[in-house]
Motif scaffolding. Structure first.
Motif, mmCIF file in Angstrom:
data_model
loop_
_atom_site.group_PDB
_atom_site.id
_atom_site.type_symbol
_atom_site.label_atom_id
_atom_site.label_comp_id
_atom_site.label_asym_id
_atom_site.label_seq_id
_atom_site.Cartn_x
_atom_site.Cartn_y
_atom_site.Cartn_z
ATOM 1 N N THR A 165 0.835 -1.207 0.000
ATOM 2 C CA THR A 165 0.000 0.000 0.000
ATOM 3 C C THR A 165 0.868 1.255 0.000
ATOM 4 O O THR A 165 0.519 2.259 -0.635
ATOM 5 C CB THR A 165 -0.955 0.022 1.203
ATOM 6 N N GLY A 166 1.990 1.199 0.699
ATOM 7 C CA GLY A 166 2.910 2.333 0.666
ATOM 8 C C GLY A 166 3.460 2.568 -0.730
ATOM 9 O O GLY A 166 3.572 3.714 -1.192
ATOM 10 N N VAL A 212 -8.316 11.872 -8.819
ATOM 11 C CA VAL A 212 -8.549 10.525 -8.297
ATOM 12 C C VAL A 212 -7.225 9.863 -7.929
ATOM 13 O O VAL A 212 -7.133 9.140 -6.922
ATOM 14 C CB VAL A 212 -9.332 9.677 -9.317
ATOM 15 N N LEU A 213 -6.186 10.111 -8.706
ATOM 16 C CA LEU A 213 -4.868 9.565 -8.377
ATOM 17 C C LEU A 213 -4.361 10.114 -7.043
ATOM 18 O O LEU A 213 -3.815 9.371 -6.219
ATOM 19 C CB LEU A 213 -3.873 9.880 -9.495
ATOM 20 N N LEU A 214 -4.534 11.401 -6.822
ATOM 21 C CA LEU A 214 -4.101 11.989 -5.555
ATOM 22 C C LEU A 214 -4.932 11.466 -4.382
ATOM 23 O O LEU A 214 -4.392 11.220 -3.290
ATOM 24 C CB LEU A 214 -4.193 13.512 -5.633
ATOM 25 N N LEU A 215 -6.221 11.285 -4.608
ATOM 26 C CA LEU A 215 -7.064 10.701 -3.556
ATOM 27 C C LEU A 215 -6.638 9.263 -3.273
ATOM 28 O O LEU A 215 -6.598 8.834 -2.105
ATOM 29 C CB LEU A 215 -8.528 10.747 -3.990
ATOM 30 N N THR A 216 -6.307 8.526 -4.324
ATOM 31 C CA THR A 216 -5.803 7.160 -4.146
ATOM 32 C C THR A 216 -4.528 7.152 -3.321
ATOM 33 O O THR A 216 -4.348 6.304 -2.429
ATOM 34 C CB THR A 216 -5.544 6.508 -5.518
ATOM 35 N N LEU A 227 -5.433 7.786 0.373
ATOM 36 C CA LEU A 227 -6.051 6.626 1.007
ATOM 37 C C LEU A 227 -5.045 5.493 1.210
ATOM 38 O O LEU A 227 -5.051 4.820 2.248
ATOM 39 C CB LEU A 227 -7.228 6.137 0.160
ATOM 40 N N ALA A 228 -4.180 5.275 0.216
ATOM 41 C CA ALA A 228 -3.179 4.218 0.347
ATOM 42 C C ALA A 228 -2.177 4.541 1.450
ATOM 43 O O ALA A 228 -1.757 3.659 2.217
ATOM 44 C CB ALA A 228 -2.454 4.013 -0.986
#
Length: 518
Positions: free
Chosen positions: A448-449, A487-491, A494-495
């Motif tokens: 996830t990191g 969406v990439l930045l939100l991903t 969250l990750a």
């Protein structure tokens, strides 16, 4: 007087076996199907991100086939005899002309702006040609084997949903229960129950309509009985297909714009989606004009077939009731129509399906570890590694492909295949890493990191290589690029939050009674 339960315990126990093993054996496959299906909801927007040369404004009016497209076909063919050509006309979400010619020597592809100016080769399969086919065919085309596998997994999803409703008798109570604090395993179980109940109508609809779409292929007996020629006969006879051989006599192709105008009159309005010209320059030439489905749920594109020499209508027949229903259910699944709020709802509910499947796999792993103390057993380790690879590993592979799309030189040979190689290479590497580390539990935190870092890298690489960083894209009105970057930045956020949470020490184990519901 003792109250009789609505669902008998024996039935619940009987449903536990198919629910558990359908999820354990096919959970990884279903994760791929749901995740790639969720991305496919925004496939045109991801295409704009991965194909910078196509980040154009949509044309304000209709495109002239005679003035913009036919000269482009002549330039692409370069004097070679053309057996046929196909053009997809630009629209708001896909503002470019997409051409494919069948000529002497092979197939020629090209992308152009609405005024007919050729654009550089896109150099990528993008979401429409990679993520979307991976969703429904796994890119296993020979003998429709990929579609068969997806069909089997989708039916298993329906079995899992129905059996899950029977197993979880406290379905309404579960709707209001989510304990995100304390024991991680309790939170995972609550997440599984909540996503299963909250999005149950969507999951049932999307699974059922997915089976309906591919039913003519996997259940061909009815098609063979009703339509001559099997599946090809079905699509030709039921969905407006038409074919005739070349006459062998030369004849000029009639103007195409009047045919488009006549097709729109027959439709009572609407836009043209794509046009196909067969046997141009021959006396038996014909033209198929198909309607865009952006203004309707059904995928019925009402093709109108014209004689290519005289311009007269050759075929325009309405669909029968059964095929019309199939086209409507197909459109309900694919959501090709313009409705932004509904599109976002599909995307989020599709991701909730990923959460449902992933949390179910985690529940199974934690139940086995709590009940048997099995950490290094072969079966447990295989499921653990598969769960990690098909959740975080799949996300890593997707982000790596998008990063490679921005990092590879635009003129690199076989660039599209290099991106595909990156996708499968990172996916395989994540599975190997998960398998090697699964004895002590899957490497959720490290992967996830890595996903958080890759998501940020995608945004940075897009800004560096195209200049369309999020603020610039927003200022220029490139909402597709801005949306994907957001969406990439939100991903990434969250990750990163998930990696921090996974780094905390566990606060205990879930109780035996709660583990029974896993």
């Amino acid at each position: 007087m003792k109250k009789t339960p609505f669902i008998k315990p024996a039935l619940r126990l009987a449903m536990l076996w198919p629910h558990t093993w359908a999820g354990v054996t096919l959970g990884g496959m279903l994760m791929v199907i749901f995740f790639m299906g969720s991305l496919s909801v925004f496939a045109p927007e991801i295409d704009r991100w991965m194909m910078p040369s196509t980040r154009l404004a949509a044309p304000e009016g209709p495109v002239s086939l005679d003035q913009a497209v036919r000269p482009l076909v002549d330039r692409l063919s370069a004097g070679r005899t053309v057996q046929g050509w196909f053009v997809r006309l630009p629209e708001e979400r896909n503002p470019v002309l997409t051409l494919r010619l069948r000529a002497e020597g092979g197939v020629i592809d090209g992308v152009a702006s609405a005024d007919g100016a050729m654009l550089p080769p896109v150099g990528t399969l993008g979401a429409s040609s990679f993520f979307y086919p991976l969703h429904y065919s796994l890119h296993l085309r020979m003998g429709f084997i990929g579609i068969w596998i997806v069909s089997f997994a989708t039916v298993a999803m329906l079995v899992g949903l129905i059996s899950g409703v029977i197993i979880h008798a406290r379905i309404f109570k579960d709707f209001f229960t989510f304990r995100s604090w304390g024991q991680t395993r309790r939170s995972v179980l609550d997440l599984h129950n909540l996503t299963g109940v909250l999005a149950l109508p969507f999951h049932l609809m999307i699974s059922f309509t997915g089976v309906v779409i591919i039913a003519p292929i996997v259940l061909p007996s009815g098609v063979n009985a009703l339509y001559g020629g099997g599946i090809e006969g079905f699509y030709n006879d039921a969905i407006g297909g038409f074919d005739r051989p070349r006459a062998g006599a030369a004849a000029p192709l009639a103007p195409l714009d009047p045919m488009v105008a006549e097709a729109r009159r027959l439709w009572g309005g609407g836009k043209v989606g794509y046009v196909q010209v067969l046997h141009p320059g021959d006396a038996a030439a014909y033209v198929r004009v198909s309607r865009s489905t952006e203004d309707r749920i059904s995928l019925n594109n009402e093709p109108v077939v014209f004689d290519g020499v005289t311009g007269a209508v050759v075929k325009h027949a309405p669909l029968g009731p059964v095929v019309a229903a199939q086209r409507f259910l197909s459109g309900l699944h694919i959501v090709a129509f313009h409705h932004w709020s509904l599109r976002w709802l599909y995307f989020l509910l599709g991701l909730s399906g990923c959460a449902l499947i992933g949390s179910g796999l985690l529940c199974w792993l934690e139940k086995r570890r709590a009940a048997h103390g099995v950490r290094a057993g072969v079966g447990w380790r295989v499921v653990a590694a598969m769960s990690c690879a098909t959740t975080v590993g799949l996300l890593l592979a997707t982000l790596a492909m998008m990063a490679a799309n921005r990092a590879l030189p635009a003129d690199a040979p076989s660039r599209a295949m290099m991106e595909v190689a990156v996708f499968f290479g990172v996916w395989i590497a994540s599975a190997i890493h998960a398998g090697a580390r699964s004895a002590g539990g899957p490497p959720w935190r490290s992967q996830t990191g890595a996903a958080a870092g890759l998501a940020v890298a995608c945004v940075a690489l897009n800004g560096l290589t195209t200049g369309d960083h999020p603020f610039q894209a927003l200022a220029d009105g490139k909402m597709a690029v801005f949306g994907v970057d957001s969406v990439l930045l939100l991903t990434a956020a969250l990750a990163f939050a998930a990696a921090l949470r996974l780094g905390r020490p566990a606060k205990g184990r879930v109780g035996v009674e709660e583990a029974k519901h896993a």
